[in-house]
Write a protein that holds these residues in place. Structure first.
Motif, PDB file in Angstrom:
ATOM      1  N   LYS A 266      -1.805  17.340   8.476  1.00  0.00           N
ATOM      2  CA  LYS A 266      -1.393  16.497   9.672  1.00  0.00           C
ATOM      3  C   LYS A 266      -2.273  17.158  10.859  1.00  0.00           C
ATOM      4  CE  LYS A 266       2.723  15.265  10.351  1.00  0.00           C
ATOM      5  NZ  LYS A 266       4.346  14.941  10.062  1.00  0.00           N
ATOM      6  N   HIS A 269      -5.829  16.699  11.275  1.00  0.00           N
ATOM      7  CA  HIS A 269      -5.735  15.368  11.800  1.00  0.00           C
ATOM      8  C   HIS A 269      -5.615  15.643  13.438  1.00  0.00           C
ATOM      9  CE1 HIS A 269      -7.053  12.581   8.869  1.00  0.00           C
ATOM     10  NE2 HIS A 269      -5.779  12.988   8.153  1.00  0.00           N
ATOM     11  N   THR A 272      -9.362  16.590  14.346  1.00  0.00           N
ATOM     12  CA  THR A 272     -10.214  15.846  14.078  1.00  0.00           C
ATOM     13  C   THR A 272     -10.145  14.458  14.244  1.00  0.00           C
ATOM     14  OG1 THR A 272      -9.921  15.734  11.692  1.00  0.00           O
ATOM     15  CG2 THR A 272     -11.098  17.396  12.189  1.00  0.00           C
ATOM     16  N   THR A 274      -7.811  10.647  13.638  1.00  0.00           N
ATOM     17  CA  THR A 274      -7.237   9.948  12.247  1.00  0.00           C
ATOM     18  C   THR A 274      -8.118   8.592  12.542  1.00  0.00           C
ATOM     19  OG1 THR A 274      -5.560   8.638  13.474  1.00  0.00           O
ATOM     20  CG2 THR A 274      -4.912  10.715  12.309  1.00  0.00           C
ATOM     21  N   GLN A 495     -13.715  10.041  10.157  1.00  0.00           N
ATOM     22  CA  GLN A 495     -12.573   9.070   9.958  1.00  0.00           C
ATOM     23  C   GLN A 495     -12.465   8.243  11.468  1.00  0.00           C
ATOM     24  OE1 GLN A 495     -12.242  12.207   9.645  1.00  0.00           O
ATOM     25  NE2 GLN A 495     -10.447  13.073  10.842  1.00  0.00           N
ATOM     26  N   ARG A 496     -12.704   8.880  12.412  1.00  0.00           N
ATOM     27  CA  ARG A 496     -12.429   8.143  13.908  1.00  0.00           C
ATOM     28  C   ARG A 496     -13.086   6.950  14.095  1.00  0.00           C
ATOM     29  NH1 ARG A 496     -13.291  13.550  15.661  1.00  0.00           N
ATOM     30  NH2 ARG A 496     -15.295  12.817  16.778  1.00  0.00           N
ATOM     31  N   GLY A 526      -9.069  14.233   5.115  1.00  0.00           N
ATOM     32  CA  GLY A 526      -9.082  13.586   6.623  1.00  0.00           C
ATOM     33  C   GLY A 526      -9.492  12.152   6.394  1.00  0.00           C
ATOM     34  N   SER A 528      -8.735   9.002   4.682  1.00  0.00           N
ATOM     35  CA  SER A 528      -7.574   8.304   4.286  1.00  0.00           C
ATOM     36  C   SER A 528      -8.087   6.955   3.534  1.00  0.00           C
ATOM     37  CB  SER A 528      -6.403   7.918   4.796  1.00  0.00           C
ATOM     38  OG  SER A 528      -5.363   9.125   4.433  1.00  0.00           O
ATOM     39  N   HIS A 604      -0.600   6.829   9.015  1.00  0.00           N
ATOM     40  CA  HIS A 604      -1.786   7.696   8.941  1.00  0.00           C
ATOM     41  C   HIS A 604      -2.196   7.809  10.496  1.00  0.00           C
ATOM     42  CE1 HIS A 604      -5.537   9.682   8.540  1.00  0.00           C
ATOM     43  NE2 HIS A 604      -6.171   8.183   9.160  1.00  0.00           N
ATOM     44  N   HIS A 605      -2.539   6.656  10.923  1.00  0.00           N
ATOM     45  CA  HIS A 605      -3.094   6.565  12.275  1.00  0.00           C
ATOM     46  C   HIS A 605      -2.216   7.285  13.183  1.00  0.00           C
ATOM     47  CE1 HIS A 605      -4.801   5.131  16.021  1.00  0.00           C
ATOM     48  NE2 HIS A 605      -3.649   4.707  16.183  1.00  0.00           N
ATOM     49  N   GLY A 608      -0.725  10.990  11.361  1.00  0.00           N
ATOM     50  CA  GLY A 608      -1.773  11.785  10.615  1.00  0.00           C
ATOM     51  C   GLY A 608      -1.223  12.158   9.104  1.00  0.00           C
TER      52      GLY A 608
END
Ligand code: GLC
Length: 818
Positions: A266, A269, A272, A274, A495-496, A526, A528, A604-605, A608
């Motif tokens: 978390k 995230h 960096t 999510t 991931q962004r 990181g 997902s 997740h979003h 994290g």
């Protein structure tokens, strides 16, 4: 600078000193001598504080310790006191949320502290270590940070060596094709096109320099934010040492405190980012092939999905839709009227995703090339020649995606595709891959957002910046609609902007197993939103392998079947019965579970949490879990145990502590042990944690096919108290960024003869449906009274399997069953 310490040679990481050939040039190109001596930090002479940064020097080299949050501390080294610009593609904005921090000097060390962690700088020798607020040391240097001058390119090779504890395990690093636990491995980060990669082949497509250490139940993370060719050694050369090093750039790493692995992920995230929420359809089933063409083929495939009643949302066009593989063009012979086709596919619920590669064909009659050339957007070699190389279109030049102006231009190129109705873009070959040489030569120059660099520095971020340009362009063009993007290459933070797939895998049981590990690893690294090419890209699966892959893929955050052009047809019906029916059953299950998957995505979003969680992440204290890699949970409520062997009739499953329901039979099983489960072809072991509320949609052929008039809530009895969270919103707009969504919390409590379910919600969204269909599983008593918000509910039904069925208003707050 002279090393002021006498360094015990036994403390030096042996392989690092002796095996330089493997990693970098050895001889000084001018003198031909084996030239460069490793330099080590000497003893620090003092400490200076500037805001949340603390500086230590040995008289020449400088170390900066930055307190980022209460739990995250960053360390940087400048060999001759000059730090590089603070710039990172992975960390767009450095958090600075610390409640309390400071510096303390003690007899033997300086301590930079927060409420939660301490960073110790030892006076004698500049060893750096970290401890928690109980003074438990979690990580310590085994050697001072060190470096070596790079005569050829300038800058330094930078090294960090930490102690590796006898029981320490390691996780993370993205897509590595090896066991989940990285203990004893040495691995490289250099994005590589790895067609038909093998078990243990390294490096692969992505560079994610983040790992999690777990030692005696206590975890911490290290994020080595360095984009150069880098290596990690987890006790491979010397079981007492963990090292990471890079060919250039700064020795810069983040220490991320645990003690829970989940917290480490978390917090990674936090720095960096999510994944943004995907359009809900992107969580459906996707069908891909290299390539579906001409148009009649695409229509035949999509028509068959509907005829066969196998749900599908995404249909992909691989490189053959283009005119001579020129990006942003169409082959009009194969696709005479793309707008009409895409519209008609959309009317049947199919979203068209098209591939776009970075190589732009050198052709003065091709507008993209012409414009890129005029505007000087293509990468150049050090002597100012253009970077040219062969890819699918033939001779190509390549946009410099590290230039913000180029990204802006690239993003705009999608205008026409968006006008045509394209819903998603697939960025491939962006390691970048070049035939022959594999990738760009090291001397290629990049703008690097004003921070200039050779390809040595930009290579690992090239793909990430490409898909960033794609995503940001689509986001602008699609207005309030969520774009879908998928990329092959990436660096931390990718991931962004995108989902990823694991690249060109193989139709083999070994690859099914490997993919199962890669998904778990990506998720804790990181990324997902990931999946494998279901069925295997190259080679031929038989019906059994394909079906087992569909079953596993049902529980991958991204679900797409894909295959190379020289393989046989590979759709869910291609293998005949009984496979078609089983594939249908599982793809349908994916659609039934969409609201659960979507809620896990939100967790997740927003918070994290990784979507896929290896067992060790659930129970890091349990001995042996650090080696479990065949099963995982999706979110925190469903345990998935894919079948990974041919002809497998039974499977050993480990159930984490607590009570679990067999998803299929509803049998209640006490966890904390291994059990053996039957695995006939039409099923895989899936378990639901007691106390869970799992939302379910009716089966749809695609997202949005039907107006949902009732959501089924599957409630699994517990004799304790369990919370479940469910997320709802429009599913395709960015309204959630304006807080237009609903977060529902269900609290399930149970006793011998009573069960209560409480619901509370937050947010501004109102779903269209009015009712829930409650399906209560596992009640240990025969209910006589059901009370919803103080009103008696008369019409509940007890089914043959003893589950209770009842209808309830969607905004009930309390249900009591006794
Ligand atoms: C690469 C991709 C693969 C794609 C092919 C053709 O091999 O990894 O997915 O189908 O290129 O574009």
């Amino acid at each position: 600078m002279e090393n002021k310490n006498t360094v015990n040679p036994e403390l030096l990481p042996q392989k690092l000193v002796e095996d330089e050939e493997e990693f970098h040039h050895v001889n000084n190109p001018v003198t031909g001598l084996k030239p460069i001596v490793k330099k080590y930090l000497g003893a620090p002479t003092g400490a200076v504080q500037k805001g949340n940064k603390f500086f230590f020097t040995d008289g020449d080299a400088k170390v900066e310790v930055t307190v980022v949050t209460d739990e995250i501390i960053r360390v940087r080294l400048a060999p001759h006191s000059v730090f590089l610009d603070e710039f990172s593609y992975a960390v767009p904005k450095l958090e600075n949320k610390v409640s309390l921090f400071g510096l303390r000097e003690e007899e033997t060390e300086y301590i930079v502290y927060t409420n939660i962690v301490n960073c110790h700088v030892r006076k004698k020798d500049f060893f750096i270590s970290f401890s928690d607020n109980q003074n438990h040391v979690t990580s310590s240097d085994a050697v001072q940070m060190h470096w070596e001058e790079n005569i050829k390119f300038g800058g330094y090779y930078v090294y960090c060596t930490k102690e590796c504890q006898p029981e320490e395990s390691f996780f993370g690093l993205g897509d590595k094709a090896t066991e989940l636990n990285l203990r004893g491995k040495r691995l490289k980060n250099w994005n590589t096109d790895a067609y038909s990669f093998a078990w243990n082949q390294d490096p692969l497509y992505r560079a994610i320099p983040f790992y999690i250490s777990l030692n005696k139940g206590i975890a911490h993370g290290i994020f080595f934010d360095n984009t150069f060719r880098a290596e990690f050694d987890f006790g491979a050369e010397d079981p007492t040492k963990t090292s990471f090093w890079a060919e250039g750039g700064e020795l810069q790493y983040y220490y991320i405190h645990g003690p829970h692995m989940m917290d480490v992920v978390k917090r990674y995230h936090v720095i960096t980012g999510t994944h943004p929420m995907p359009p809900m359809w992107a969580l459906g089933y996707h069908q891909c092939r290299w390539s579906y063409y001409p148009e009649s083929k695409v229509r035949m495939v999509t028509k068959t999905f509907r005829e066969q009643k196998i749900p599908c949302d995404g249909i992909y066009l691989d490189i053959d839709y283009m005119d001579g593989y020129r990006c942003f063009t169409w082959n009009r012979k194969y696709f005479p009227d793309p707008k009409k086709m895409i519209k008609e596919l959309a009317d049947q619920g199919f979203k068209t995703v098209v591939i776009i590669d970075p190589g732009i064909r050198v052709d003065d009659n091709y507008s993209v090339f012409k414009e890129g050339k005029e505007k000087k957007y293509f990468c150049r070699r050090c002597d100012d020649y253009f970077m040219e190389g062969h890819v699918w279109p033939g001779r190509c030049q390549f946009p410099d995606f590290t230039n913000p102006e180029v990204r802006e231009w690239w993003g705009g190129l999608f205008d026409e595709l968006v006008q045509l109705g394209v819903a998603g873009v697939w960025n491939d070959m962006n390691e970048p891959a070049v035939f022959g040489n594999g990738t760009f030569p090291d001397d290629v120059r990049h703008q690097y957002d004003g921070h200039r660099g050779s390809h040595r520095k930009a290579h690992n971020v090239y793909g990430m910046q490409m898909v960033r340009a794609t995503y940001e362009g689509l986001r602008k063009l699609m207005k309030n609609k969520r774009p879908f993007t998928i990329t092959r290459a990436g660096y931390s933070g990718v991931q962004r902007y995108s989902s990823v797939w694991t690249g060109d895998n193989v139709a083999s049981w070994e690859h099914l197993k490997l993919g199962n590990i890669q998904i778990q690893r990506l998720s804790v690294s990181g990324i997902s939103f990931c999946g494998t090419d279901i069925g295997g890209f190259s080679g031929e699966p038989d019906g059994e392998l394909f079906t087992r892959w569909i079953q596993a893929g049902t529980f991958a955050p991204f679900m797409r079947a894909h295959s190379a052009g020289d393989t046989k047809e590979r759709e869910p019906w291609s293998f005949g019965e009984p496979y078609t029916a089983i594939n249908r059953k599982f793809i349908e299950l994916r659609y039934r579970l969409l609201p659960y998957f979507y809620s896990a995505f939100w967790e997740h979003h927003r918070y994290g949490f990784p979507i896929i969680r290896p067992v060790v992440l659930q129970e890091q204290h349990e001995e042996g879990n650090q080696y479990r890699q065949d099963e995982f949970t999706y979110g925190d409520k469903m345990l998935i145990c894919p079948v990974l062997e041919p002809g497998q009739k039974t499977r050993k499953v480990y159930l984490p502590k607590g009570k679990w329901y067999d998803f299929w039979s509803h049998e209640l099983i006490e966890g904390g042990k291994e059990i053996v489960v039957l695995t006939p072809l039409d099923t895989i072991p899936v378990f639901v944690k007691a106390g869970s509320v799992i939302p379910e949609y009716p089966v749809m052929q695609y997202v949005g096919e039907k107006e949902i008039d009732e959501v089924k809530m599957n409630v699994y009895f517990t004799d304790t108290e369990v919370n479940s969270f469910i997320f709802e919103d429009y599913g395709e707009t960015f309204a959630y960024e304006q807080d237009i969504y609903l977060e529902k919390k269900f609290v399930v409590r149970g006793k011998e003869n009573k069960m209560t379910i409480q619901q509370s919600m937050e947010g501004l969204y109102t779903p269209r449906y009015e009712n829930y269909h409650l399906n209560i599983v596992g009640l240990p008593f025969k209910p006589t009274r059901v009370i919803a918000d103080n009103n008696d509910v008369k019409d509940f039904v007890i089914s043959a399997d003893k589950s209770i069925q009842l209808k309830l208003r969607k905004n009930f707050t309390q249900l009591v069953i006794s």
